[in-house]
Motif scaffolding. Structure first.
Motif, PDB file in Angstrom:
ATOM      1  N   LYS A 281       0.810  -1.217   0.000  1.00 46.88           N
ATOM      2  CA  LYS A 281       0.000   0.000   0.000  1.00 46.88           C
ATOM      3  C   LYS A 281       0.846   1.271   0.000  1.00 46.88           C
ATOM      4  O   LYS A 281       0.345   2.355  -0.293  1.00 46.88           O
ATOM      5  N   ASP A 282       2.144   1.140   0.340  1.00 47.03           N
ATOM      6  CA  ASP A 282       3.047   2.286   0.365  1.00 47.03           C
ATOM      7  C   ASP A 282       3.777   2.386  -0.966  1.00 47.03           C
ATOM      8  O   ASP A 282       4.647   1.567  -1.275  1.00 47.03           O
ATOM      9  N   ASP A 283       3.448   3.395  -1.776  1.00 53.66           N
ATOM     10  CA  ASP A 283       4.072   3.497  -3.097  1.00 53.66           C
ATOM     11  C   ASP A 283       5.538   3.914  -3.032  1.00 53.66           C
ATOM     12  O   ASP A 283       6.238   3.902  -4.051  1.00 53.66           O
ATOM     13  N   ASP A 284       6.033   4.267  -1.827  1.00 55.44           N
ATOM     14  CA  ASP A 284       7.446   4.590  -1.656  1.00 55.44           C
ATOM     15  C   ASP A 284       8.244   3.425  -1.071  1.00 55.44           C
ATOM     16  O   ASP A 284       9.436   3.583  -0.754  1.00 55.44           O
ATOM     17  N   ALA A 285       7.631   2.279  -0.933  1.00 55.60           N
ATOM     18  CA  ALA A 285       8.318   1.119  -0.354  1.00 55.60           C
ATOM     19  C   ALA A 285       9.527   0.734  -1.212  1.00 55.60           C
ATOM     20  O   ALA A 285       9.432   0.697  -2.447  1.00 55.60           O
ATOM     21  N   PRO A 286      10.679   0.453  -0.592  1.00 55.81           N
ATOM     22  CA  PRO A 286      11.896   0.104  -1.352  1.00 55.81           C
ATOM     23  C   PRO A 286      11.717  -1.105  -2.277  1.00 55.81           C
ATOM     24  O   PRO A 286      12.435  -1.223  -3.269  1.00 55.81           O
ATOM     25  N   ILE A 287      10.765  -1.976  -1.963  1.00 54.83           N
ATOM     26  CA  ILE A 287      10.573  -3.176  -2.781  1.00 54.83           C
ATOM     27  C   ILE A 287      10.250  -2.807  -4.229  1.00 54.83           C
ATOM     28  O   ILE A 287      10.594  -3.526  -5.162  1.00 54.83           O
ATOM     29  N   PHE A 288       9.609  -1.672  -4.433  1.00 52.69           N
ATOM     30  CA  PHE A 288       9.244  -1.263  -5.793  1.00 52.69           C
ATOM     31  C   PHE A 288      10.459  -0.882  -6.640  1.00 52.69           C
ATOM     32  O   PHE A 288      10.369  -0.845  -7.864  1.00 52.69           O
TER      33      PHE A 288
END
Length: 315
Positions: A281-288
């Motif tokens: 849900k976090d568009d700033d998550a490092p996984i992206f």
């Protein structure tokens, strides 16, 4: 140059980690021999003898080696190393337990988790949780090496015709005793061998939600089921589910990270996957930053919907 490879097995089946290690040993040049240390492990030795590139299998069949206690296996290896230039082990729990003891016995520096063989004395290996790759050159007369299995192709299980030679060591050192093992059994693929892996993170909220959301998705894909360290530490699943720097290093064809932020330690364990899909849900998550496909939204809505569509597509 000749290399001795430590076979990873359960006294019945030769594990895939051995096949990648054989490939790495073959790149050192010279003959590749495989050590099968176990009890009642003739079937493993027979399988190892058929692996392409193996020229000899050493079978140490003794009750002392049944559970691969490092206090018993390491002296066996150290004794055999008089005839070899390199000892090569998979970077599994077993390999990481035995190799340092062998290095200490030989008074050499261990080279851990190599990613490539640049020359018989030069290798690359990850440092800083995989954020940098170091090139290391060994000046030791004998080398002790562990191999990251995801970095090397698996040797073919057919095509070899190696001889099998019985060997003996010092047997039981008396320094440790195997008391028992509590093993998690699952019908799903084992993580290090699975072609598809779905992993859940702490965002799932509880063990009940983890199983409710993740297991149907894994079943729909025929996937192995993993988890982040945060999910394991929170008690959602046992630690043998853990993917990451301090868990299992995997490189499946498809890796799905659900509710995993993408801490550097987790990325170190899965960033070599062919395709990475992230749901968070976090568009700033490092996984992206490492994901090939990213889906921003509520996992409690998106994952059941995805599972439903996958099941519908299967008919």
């Amino acid at each position: 140059m000749s290399s001795l490879v430590l076979a990873e097995h359960d006294n019945k089946v030769l594990k895939d980690a051995t096949l990648a290690t054989i490939t790495a040993a073959g790149q050192l040049g010279g003959e590749v021999h495989v050590l099968v240390a176990g009890a009642g492990a003739q079937a493993v030795a027979d399988a190892a003898a058929k692996v392409a590139g193996v020229t000899k299998v050493l079978l140490a069949d003794d009750a002392a080696y049944e559970h691969a206690l490092p206090e018993n296996v390491a002296p066996l290896v150290a004794g055999l190393m008089a005839n070899y230039d390199a000892f090569v082990a998979p970077a599994t729990s077993r390999g990481k337990n035995i190799a340092p003891r062998v290095a200490a016995a030989l008074d050499v520096v261990q080279i851990s988790e190599i990613l490539s063989v640049e020359a018989p004395d030069t290798f690359t290996r990850p440092i800083y949780a995989g954020n940098a790759i170091a090139t290391v050159k060994s000046s030791d007369a004998k080398r002790v090496i562990t191999v990251r299995g995801t970095a090397f192709a698996k040797a073919a299980t057919e095509g070899g015709s190696a001889s099998i030679e019985p060997v003996s060591g010092t047997g039981d050192s008396g320094l440790s005793t195997f008391k028992g093992a509590e093993l998690t059994t699952s019908a799903r693929p084992e993580l290090t061998a699975a072609k598809i892996i779905v992993s859940g993170g702490r965002a799932l909220g509880s063990g009940e939600k983890f199983h409710e959301i993740m297991e149907p998705l894994a079943d729909a894909l025929g996937a192995g089921l993993g988890a982040s360290r945060a999910a394991v530490d929170a008690g959602y699943v046992p630690n043998d589910y853990q993917v990451g720097q301090t868990g299992k290093i995997v490189a499946p064809e498809l890796y799905m990270a659900v509710g995993i932020s993408g801490a550097i330690q987790h990325l170190a364990g899965m960033k070599d996957s062919k395709i990475i899909v992230a749901i968070n849900k976090d568009d700033d998550a490092p996984i992206f930053q490492v994901a090939d496909i990213g889906l921003v939204g509520d996992l409690f809505t998106l994952v059941p919907e995805l599972t439903s569509k996958l099941n519908a597509a299967k008919g």
